[in-house]
Design an enzyme around this catalytic site. Sequence first.
Site, short mmCIF file in Angstrom:
data_model
loop_
_atom_site.label_atom_id
_atom_site.label_comp_id
_atom_site.label_asym_id
_atom_site.label_seq_id
_atom_site.Cartn_x
_atom_site.Cartn_y
_atom_site.Cartn_z
N HIS A 259 0.84 -1.20 0.00
CA HIS A 259 0.00 0.00 0.00
C HIS A 259 0.88 1.26 0.00
O HIS A 259 0.69 2.16 -0.83
CB HIS A 259 -0.91 -0.03 1.23
N GLU A 260 1.85 1.30 0.90
CA GLU A 260 2.70 2.48 0.97
C GLU A 260 3.60 2.60 -0.25
O GLU A 260 3.91 3.70 -0.70
CB GLU A 260 3.54 2.46 2.27
N HIS A 263 1.74 4.55 -2.75
CA HIS A 263 1.90 6.00 -2.52
C HIS A 263 3.27 6.45 -3.01
O HIS A 263 3.41 7.50 -3.63
CB HIS A 263 1.77 6.32 -1.04
N GLU A 298 -4.81 7.67 -2.41
CA GLU A 298 -5.28 6.44 -1.79
C GLU A 298 -5.79 5.46 -2.86
O GLU A 298 -5.58 4.25 -2.75
CB GLU A 298 -6.39 6.80 -0.80
#
Length: 502
Positions: A259-260, A263, A298
């Site tokens: 997930h990060e 980003h 997101e």
Amino acid sequence: MSYADFQARIARINDVLCTLNLLAWDSRTMMPPGGVDARAEQVATLTMLAREMATSDAMAAALNAAQDEVGDGDDLPARAVALARREIRTLARIPADVIAEKAALSSRAHSIWVAARAANDFSAYAPVLERMMALQRRIAGAIGGDHPYDAMVGQFEPGMTHARLQAIYAELKAALVPLIQRAADAPQPRHDFMARDFPIPAQKAFGLKVAEKMGYDMNRGRLDDTAHPFEISFTRDDVRITSRFRESWLPGGTFALWHEAGHGMYEQNVAPEHARTIFATDLVNLYAVGGASFGMHEAQSRMWENRVGRSRRFWALHFDDLRAQFPDQLADVSQDEFWRAVNRVRPDYIRVEADELTYDMHIILRSEIEADLIDGTIDVADLPQVWNGKMRETLGIDVPDDTRGVLQDVHWSHGYVGSFPTYTLGNVMSSQLFAAACRRSGVSEGLEAGDYRPLFEDMRANVWSHGRSSTPEETLTRATGRGLDTAPYIADLTAKVEDLTA
Ligand code: ZN
């Protein structure tokens, strides 16, 4: 010359904000507890410096001169001037003393929150949260809007309002509540193996190898440990991610890492010409960031984490690799069992560990509470009771303590009131982005073969490279051909539940 002067001023503000990001990264990864008070002052000083630079008479004059030079068109220079003007106007409305106090308070509130959460002591956190909410109400009043929550959400998702959110939440609740029920009623998959002993270095090695395959560039990035995973950048060439690994819970750190990394890929792939411009500088939040909005940021992270990482075909490609890292722990586990376990639907207390189906219920709860706190319907003192009541009502579970209830999230301590809805907006848009990308040539074939380059390039061309030069709405329309639409997300979740319960 005038436009160049404007650009030079924005570049210097960006330098200050990137330095603030570095201080924030440090305080959440490396800083000893004793550093808190001095750091709070440093953060407040740099934040006020950035605000002064942005709202100065010299900047106003530079903006006017730049506008005369570039005109009112729709090309990038004209957009840059218009965006900076709009954001500086919003920033200038928020009183300087509010910004200074919020900056200092958020540093201090973070460590108070950490201690209160560890001690399960909401009363230790309540006074600082009370103060933070008072500041937020002043910000909402200064920015204005139909509902005080409009100003809060609008800081993170330009154009989003309380009323639009209510409509989106209603659509999601209507679709998700029966799906959650259906998944909960089905026989539960095996998941005992997830809590075996998984040494952290091997978890990191596997997770990072996949993140690099997705396209996260470790030459311009690094991974560190933290209590609450985040990504932060100091220009596109130094984009750091963090995760929280636990030996006895395999999926936690790994999925957070991807997930990060999502980003991180966004920030690393904002076009180089946008570096140190308004297209990588958020002057409302005084934050150096290249994403079109928090929700769009997101969206593409959720896409990598859930649409890619929790898919059946992903584990068909990567399970053998994972088992090579953990041959004993996963010896008696099949690929299908593993895929089912990472998609297990179960109402639980903790948002960051929630499955895809129940996740939005956690967000809707927080968002409703924030709106009620801002308009004064509820008080900070009522929070534990309100929180626990809503958890029972929406997910049917009794919260055992405040540590696993109202104290679990870092956001309010940072003054991020109004950012929670961007997670659900991100979920909704993640399915829109993914469905649109898969319709373009080569993306599905790539995913089938474990080649993430076509999806990476699709995101780079349609989302990442544009930075903040497009609004979130424009970015979504460019990438998907339409505006916000819950249908693809609901379709993805419905298909997943059907697949899991078949
Ligand atoms: Zn995120």
